[in-house]
Every structure is written in structure tokens, then in C-alpha cells.
Scaffold this motif. Structure first.
Motif, PDB file in Angstrom:
ATOM      1  N   ASP A 204       0.804  -1.229   0.000  1.00  0.00           N
ATOM      2  CA  ASP A 204       0.000   0.000   0.000  1.00  0.00           C
ATOM      3  C   ASP A 204       0.836   1.277   0.000  1.00  0.00           C
ATOM      4  O   ASP A 204       0.296   2.373  -0.019  1.00  0.00           O
ATOM      5  CB  ASP A 204      -0.898   0.034   1.260  1.00  0.00           C
ATOM      6  CG  ASP A 204      -1.888  -1.102   1.250  1.00  0.00           C
ATOM      7  OD1 ASP A 204      -2.120  -1.644   0.152  1.00  0.00           O
ATOM      8  OD2 ASP A 204      -2.395  -1.457   2.329  1.00  0.00           O
ATOM      9  N   PHE A 207       0.120   3.467  -3.122  1.00  0.00           N
ATOM     10  CA  PHE A 207      -1.199   3.562  -3.736  1.00  0.00           C
ATOM     11  C   PHE A 207      -1.927   4.833  -3.274  1.00  0.00           C
ATOM     12  O   PHE A 207      -1.871   5.197  -2.114  1.00  0.00           O
ATOM     13  CB  PHE A 207      -2.030   2.318  -3.395  1.00  0.00           C
ATOM     14  CG  PHE A 207      -3.260   2.209  -4.244  1.00  0.00           C
ATOM     15  CD1 PHE A 207      -3.171   2.284  -5.637  1.00  0.00           C
ATOM     16  CD2 PHE A 207      -4.501   2.050  -3.674  1.00  0.00           C
ATOM     17  CE1 PHE A 207      -4.298   2.206  -6.434  1.00  0.00           C
ATOM     18  CE2 PHE A 207      -5.638   1.969  -4.467  1.00  0.00           C
ATOM     19  CZ  PHE A 207      -5.524   2.052  -5.850  1.00  0.00           C
ATOM     20  N   ASN A 208      -2.564   5.495  -4.218  1.00  0.00           N
ATOM     21  CA  ASN A 208      -3.296   6.732  -3.935  1.00  0.00           C
ATOM     22  C   ASN A 208      -2.417   7.848  -3.387  1.00  0.00           C
ATOM     23  O   ASN A 208      -2.843   8.625  -2.547  1.00  0.00           O
ATOM     24  CB  ASN A 208      -4.451   6.475  -2.944  1.00  0.00           C
ATOM     25  CG  ASN A 208      -5.633   5.883  -3.680  1.00  0.00           C
ATOM     26  OD1 ASN A 208      -5.784   6.069  -4.893  1.00  0.00           O
ATOM     27  ND2 ASN A 208      -6.461   5.153  -2.943  1.00  0.00           N
ATOM     28  N   ASP A 209      -1.180   7.917  -3.819  1.00  0.00           N
ATOM     29  CA  ASP A 209      -0.316   9.010  -3.376  1.00  0.00           C
ATOM     30  C   ASP A 209      -0.421  10.220  -4.301  1.00  0.00           C
ATOM     31  O   ASP A 209       0.313  11.199  -4.152  1.00  0.00           O
ATOM     32  CB  ASP A 209       1.146   8.557  -3.241  1.00  0.00           C
ATOM     33  CG  ASP A 209       1.755   8.114  -4.576  1.00  0.00           C
ATOM     34  OD1 ASP A 209       1.033   8.129  -5.591  1.00  0.00           O
ATOM     35  OD2 ASP A 209       2.939   7.742  -4.598  1.00  0.00           O
ATOM     36  N   GLY A 210      -1.297  10.121  -5.255  1.00  0.00           N
ATOM     37  CA  GLY A 210      -1.576  11.277  -6.109  1.00  0.00           C
ATOM     38  C   GLY A 210      -0.601  11.473  -7.248  1.00  0.00           C
ATOM     39  O   GLY A 210      -0.691  12.449  -7.990  1.00  0.00           O
ATOM     40  N   LYS A 213      -2.410  11.076 -11.955  1.00  0.00           N
ATOM     41  CA  LYS A 213      -3.690  11.788 -11.832  1.00  0.00           C
ATOM     42  C   LYS A 213      -4.771  11.176 -12.732  1.00  0.00           C
ATOM     43  O   LYS A 213      -5.939  11.180 -12.410  1.00  0.00           O
ATOM     44  CB  LYS A 213      -3.487  13.266 -12.199  1.00  0.00           C
ATOM     45  CG  LYS A 213      -2.411  13.936 -11.339  1.00  0.00           C
ATOM     46  CD  LYS A 213      -2.956  15.128 -10.599  1.00  0.00           C
ATOM     47  CE  LYS A 213      -1.995  15.828  -9.700  1.00  0.00           C
ATOM     48  NZ  LYS A 213      -1.045  15.086  -8.930  1.00  0.00           N
ATOM     49  N   HIS A 215      -6.832   8.323 -14.316  1.00  0.00           N
ATOM     50  CA  HIS A 215      -7.166   6.923 -14.060  1.00  0.00           C
ATOM     51  C   HIS A 215      -7.565   6.246 -15.359  1.00  0.00           C
ATOM     52  O   HIS A 215      -8.268   6.811 -16.181  1.00  0.00           O
ATOM     53  CB  HIS A 215      -8.286   6.814 -13.027  1.00  0.00           C
ATOM     54  CG  HIS A 215      -7.754   7.007 -11.645  1.00  0.00           C
ATOM     55  ND1 HIS A 215      -7.474   5.956 -10.803  1.00  0.00           N
ATOM     56  CD2 HIS A 215      -7.393   8.138 -10.990  1.00  0.00           C
ATOM     57  CE1 HIS A 215      -6.967   6.437  -9.676  1.00  0.00           C
ATOM     58  NE2 HIS A 215      -6.920   7.754  -9.756  1.00  0.00           N
ATOM     59  N   ASP A 243      -7.968  -0.851 -12.565  1.00  0.00           N
ATOM     60  CA  ASP A 243      -7.265   0.429 -12.551  1.00  0.00           C
ATOM     61  C   ASP A 243      -5.750   0.212 -12.759  1.00  0.00           C
ATOM     62  O   ASP A 243      -5.077  -0.418 -11.938  1.00  0.00           O
ATOM     63  CB  ASP A 243      -7.529   1.107 -11.190  1.00  0.00           C
ATOM     64  CG  ASP A 243      -6.827   2.453 -11.080  1.00  0.00           C
ATOM     65  OD1 ASP A 243      -6.168   2.873 -12.056  1.00  0.00           O
ATOM     66  OD2 ASP A 243      -6.945   3.081 -10.005  1.00  0.00           O
ATOM     67  N   ASN A 245      -3.309   2.288 -12.515  1.00  0.00           N
ATOM     68  CA  ASN A 245      -2.471   2.931 -11.491  1.00  0.00           C
ATOM     69  C   ASN A 245      -2.260   2.040 -10.264  1.00  0.00           C
ATOM     70  O   ASN A 245      -1.234   2.118  -9.589  1.00  0.00           O
ATOM     71  CB  ASN A 245      -3.084   4.261 -11.040  1.00  0.00           C
ATOM     72  CG  ASN A 245      -3.092   5.257 -12.177  1.00  0.00           C
ATOM     73  OD1 ASN A 245      -2.428   5.049 -13.185  1.00  0.00           O
ATOM     74  ND2 ASN A 245      -3.855   6.326 -12.025  1.00  0.00           N
ATOM     75  N   TYR A 246      -3.272   1.238  -9.967  1.00  0.00           N
ATOM     76  CA  TYR A 246      -3.173   0.315  -8.835  1.00  0.00           C
ATOM     77  C   TYR A 246      -1.976  -0.622  -9.033  1.00  0.00           C
ATOM     78  O   TYR A 246      -1.150  -0.817  -8.138  1.00  0.00           O
ATOM     79  CB  TYR A 246      -4.467  -0.491  -8.727  1.00  0.00           C
ATOM     80  CG  TYR A 246      -4.429  -1.592  -7.700  1.00  0.00           C
ATOM     81  CD1 TYR A 246      -4.653  -1.319  -6.352  1.00  0.00           C
ATOM     82  CD2 TYR A 246      -4.146  -2.910  -8.073  1.00  0.00           C
ATOM     83  CE1 TYR A 246      -4.613  -2.330  -5.405  1.00  0.00           C
ATOM     84  CE2 TYR A 246      -4.094  -3.927  -7.138  1.00  0.00           C
ATOM     85  CZ  TYR A 246      -4.333  -3.636  -5.810  1.00  0.00           C
ATOM     86  OH  TYR A 246      -4.274  -4.636  -4.869  1.00  0.00           O
ATOM     87  N   ALA A 249       1.443   1.077  -8.803  1.00  0.00           N
ATOM     88  CA  ALA A 249       1.825   1.302  -7.395  1.00  0.00           C
ATOM     89  C   ALA A 249       2.355   0.012  -6.767  1.00  0.00           C
ATOM     90  O   ALA A 249       3.296   0.025  -5.968  1.00  0.00           O
ATOM     91  CB  ALA A 249       0.624   1.822  -6.608  1.00  0.00           C
TER      92      ALA A 249
END
Ligand SMILES: [Zn+2]
Length: 493
Positions: A204, A207-210, A213, A215, A243, A245-246, A249
Motif C-alpha cells: 500500500d 497507492f493513492n499518493d496522487g 492523476k 485513471h 485500474d 495505477n493500482y 503502485a
């Protein structure tokens, strides 16, 4: 008047010659000082499978994936244009560990017996023959048997796939036991290779660290029938997540796992006082496609930069070149001659197609090595200059490969040739064969020289293997377990 001009020109030529001689003397002088200072140092070669350089912080990546690799790089040199000779493990490893192009070292996957060409020798084999205590540790099932290292005379240890902690611990134990001898140690991590399922907290961490941008959702494949392009492979997919990006990451999380292991290794090298006489070299066998050119989370199917560009970092003791970036294009087959150069091993009678990178490290400007070559199983070839790349797809030869992926590849490559301007078209999207005729013809001519050698060698390779060489322990036979693993990665059955 003419005579005066002539004399003037003669003087200018002489001045240029004197300046060139001065700089050459300085470089050679530095080189001799280096050799004297570091009499036969030890070498640790670290290989991390499927690691893209542009996903390391020291190569400019925004995520903090590699604090320990960064610290290694700060104490040494980074090559920004290192090119692998093949975008999949077996072919890449057999190339860089023998310093020969794929057509030359031959790992024949179509036959039951897999063997190396009789003309080449492996780096561990040479180092051991020259009195270096030599060991190879890996958690990648493919490094031993198919390449023949498991039967080589080197101390070879292969452990369960994807066990970086244990791999590091075994290597450190060996280091402690052999620290008073001159040694060559090769640690090969399964590394960032798929699947992308790092354990907590690495799973994790990014993940979702921006960072990403936009998706993008991509369908998950149900098998090879769906194709290999434009889908997330089913062995990568988790919980029906589409996704992109998932997964990127997660890939980065895997890099961070290995980076932490490198941290432990560097700490120990310092603790047991080996850092002053040990050269550390870090490479990957190939990159990974993370969606570029419609290939998601895979490798082996094309020759774009995301697959053939690899990290190459060299840190040596008493370094005159700390925190140095070298932009000259080099090849992975140059790693073996560089290591033999560092170990002071005579290379006159060793067949190698690469060349030592020590002159670069010691300050020489990019020399005449204009091109790098990569290939996929004698069917897709590329020539890469610093500014351009030409890819050639031999459709006839591709058709003969007994793999279920081949029809997808034939569809994917609608043209025979692809020419890219690497400086202005970083993502290799505009084929210039119709716009750049002269350039196209020139590169084609150079690439054809390589292909002709490959064809000649393919005929040579059909001759029986010399029996004495087999006895010399450089032949490998994959066992049933390895065959199954190779099958699962898409190699011929
Ligand atoms: Zn690999």
C-alpha cells in the motif's frame, strides 16, 4: 599566400595533436593509478529482474522507490542509456553473463536440451578459473538450469522463487565467511518481476499518493485467447481491479522491497570492512511494460525503450568518479568485460562482444560504439543509436515459433520496419520510415549486418555440440519443475 595558409594549417594540426596527446596521457595515467590503487578488488554484481530505470528515484522517478540504490548511485556512476540485448530473462541473462549477443550464446528453447554456444564462457566460470572465490545466489528459477550456471563450477544456490529476505541473508552469510578471500559474488533477485503482490506495508506504500492523476481502466484477460495486448494479464489481476495505477503502485512497492534488501547488503559490506575494496555493480535483465504500446504488466514482446533500457550503476572503492552521470549509450554485454577489467583478469583468449566501460568511468568521452542491438528469438531485431531506433520484424521467422502468443504478435506488428526519433518522440509513437529515407536506409544497412551474422550463427548452431565442452560443465538441462515454471511464463514447451 597559399603557402602561408598551409603553414598556418600545419601549426593548428600540431596544436590539436599535442592537446589530444595531453588528454590521452591524463586518462591513461588515471587508469594506471586506479589499477595500482585497487589491486584486484572484489566484485558484487546485483541483478534485479524486470526493473525499469525510470522507476528509480536516482533516475528521476518521483516516488521514493529506491533510497538505498540512490545512495549507492551517489557514491558511483549512473549510466542513463544502458541497453539490454533481449527483453526477457533467459536471453538477456545468457547474453550479459557471456558478453555475447543472443544469436551467439544460443539458449535453444525449442529443443529438450538447452545449452550455451561452445565459443562463450560465463563470467562466474572465468572468475573462478582465475582464483576468485565465486558464488551465485538467486531466487529466480530461470537463472540456473536454462543458462547452465547450476552445472557450472561456480558455487550456485537457487532458492524458492521470490524470496528476497532469505536470498539476502544467505548472501550476507557467504560474504562474512569469505570476506578474507578475493571474491566475485553475484546476487540475482526475482525482484520486480510479475506478479505484483508485495507484502504489507509495501503493497500500500504508494497507492493513492496522487502521483498518477489520470485513471485508466483496462479489461482483465481470461487467457491467451484474449490476446496479450490491451489487457491486464489474468495472473497479475487482483480482485477484478482494472485500474492501471493500482498495478503500477504495486510494481513500485516490489521495487521498494528489493531496495530495502540492498540497504541491508550495503550496511553489512561496510560493517565487515569490505567497502574499501569491493566494487558493486547493479543492473536489471530488462524493463517492464506498464501500459506503453498497449502492453500491460509484461515483457518479452517488443523492443521499445520501456523494455530494453535498464539501470546500470557502478560503485568502486577509491572512486574518482562519485555521483557521476554517464549519458553514452552502452550495452549489458559490456558488463562482463568491465568486471574482468576490474578484477585484472586477462581477456585475450576469452570470446566477448562487449567492451570494458572503465575508460568511460575514468573520464573518457563517449567513444565509437555507435549502436546497441537487441532481439527477440531471432525474429524481431532492433538497432539503437543515441538518437534513433530501427525495429525490424521478420514475420516469416516469427511464424515458425511454436508459441500461442505468435498470432497476436503478427497482428500487433502490421509493418515490417519501425523507425523512431528518440529525442523528439520519447514514447516511440511515430514511425518515420517514409519521412527519413536516408536515415532509414543507413540504419537498415547496419542492422542487416547484425542479422546476417545471426543467420550465419543459426546455421552453425545446428551442428552437433562438442562433447568435450559439455563435460566442461557449461550445459544445463531444465528439470520438470523448471519446465513448468518456464511454461507459465510463456516460453516454448
Ligand atoms: Zn527477467
Amino acid at each position: 599566400m597559399k603557402r602561408r595558409m598551409f603553414i598556418k594549417n600545419q601549426i593548428i594540426v600540431k596544436i590539436i595533436l599535442i592537446i589530444s596527446l595531453f588528454f590521452s596521457t591524463v586518462i591513461v595515467g588515471h587508469y594506471l593509478i586506479y589499477l595500482k590503487k585497487s589491486k584486484q578488488p572484489n566484485v558484487i554484481l546485483i541483478t534485479i529482474d524486470s526493473l525499469r530505470p525510470d522507476h528509480l528515484s536516482c533516475y528521476g522517478y518521483k516516488r521514493n522507490t529506491s533510497p538505498n540504490i540512490d545512495s549507492l548511485a551517489k557514491e558511483g556512476v549512473i549510466f542513463t542509456h544502458a541497453i539490454t540485448q533481449a527483453p526477457f530473462t533467459v536471453s538477456s541473462v545468457s547474453s550479459f553473463i557471456t558478453s555475447s549477443y543472443p544469436y551467439m550464446n544460443l539458449v535453444n528453447l525449442e529443443q529438450k536440451e538447452v545449452y550455451l554456444n561452445t565459443k562463450v564462457s560465463t563470467l562466474p566460470f572465468i572468475s573462478e578459473r582465475n582464483g576468485y572465490k565465486t558464488a551465485v545466489f538467486t531466487d529466480h528459477f530461470i537463472i540456473g538450469q536454462p543458462v547452465g550456471l547450476n552445472t557450472d563450477s561456480a558455487n550456485f544456490t537457487q532458492i524458492k522463487k521470490n524470496s528476497p529476505d532469505r536470498l539476502t541473508q544467505l548472501s550476507l552469510k557467504w560474504l562474512r565467511e569469505n570476506k578474507n578471500r578475493k571474491f566475485f559474488l553475484w546476487i540475482y533477485y526475482y525482484g520486480a518481476h510479475y506478479d505484483y503482490k508485495p507484502s504489507l506495508p509495501y503493497s500500500d506504500i504508494f497507492f493513492n499518493d496522487g502521483l498518477f492523476k489520470i485513471h485508466k481502466n483496462i479489461p482483465i484477460s481470461t487467457g491467451i485467447a484474449d490476446g496479450i495486448f490491451g489487457v491486464i494479464p489474468k495472473n497479475i489481476a487482483e480482485n477484478n481491479i482494472t485500474d492501471v495505477n493500482y498495478y503500477i503502485a504495486r510494481y513500485d512497492g516490489k521495487i521498494r522491497i528489493i531496495d530495502d534488501q540492498i540497504g541491508l547488503l550495503l550496511q553489512e559490506v561496510k560493517k565487515i570492512d569490505l567497502d574499501k575494496n569491493t566494487v558493486i555493480i547493479l543492473i536489471a535483465d530488462h524493463g517492464e511494460s506498464l501500459g506503453e504500446h498497449n502492453l500491460y504488466f509484461n515483457h518479452g514482446y517488443d523492443l521499445y525503450d520501456e523494455l530494453i533500457k535498464v539501470p546500470l550503476i557502478i560503485r568502486y572503492p577509491n572512486s574518482m568518479s562519485k555521483n557521476k552521470i554517464i549519458d553514452c549509450q552502452v550495452q549489458l554485454i559490456d558488463v562482463m568485460p568491465t568486471i574482468l577489467d576490474i578484477l585484472n583478469i586477462k581477456t585475450k583468449n576469452i570470446y566477448m562482444q562487449g567492451r570494458s566501460l572503465m575508460p568511460y568511468i575514468l573520464g573518457e568521452k563517449c567513444y565509437t560504439q555507435k549502436y546497441a542491438f537487441s532481439e527477440i528469438a531471432g525474429s524481431i531485431f532492433c538497432i539503437r543509436s543515441e538518437n534513433y531506433k530501427l525495429i525490424y520484424v521478420d514475420r516469416e521467422s516469427l511464424t515458425k515459433i511454436p508459441l500461442p502468443q505468435i498470432p497476436h504478435l503478427l497482428n500487433y506488428y502490421s509493418d515490417e520496419y519501425y523507425l523512431y526519433d528518440l529525442k523528439n518522440d520519447h514514447f516511440e509513437t511515430h514511425n518515420l520510415i517514409y519521412n527519413e529515407n536516408i536515415l532509414f536506409e543507413n540504419l537498415k544497412q547496419e542492422l542487416n549486418k547484425y542479422i546476417n551474422k545471426a543467420k550465419y550463427q543459426a546455421l552453425e548452431n545446428k551442428k552437433p555440440v562438442q562433447k568435450h565442452y559439455i563435460k566442461d560443465k557449461t550445459i544445463g538441462y531444465p528439470n520438470e519443475e523448471t519446465k513448468e515454471e518456464m511454461k507459465s511464463l510463456g516460453y516454448a514447451q
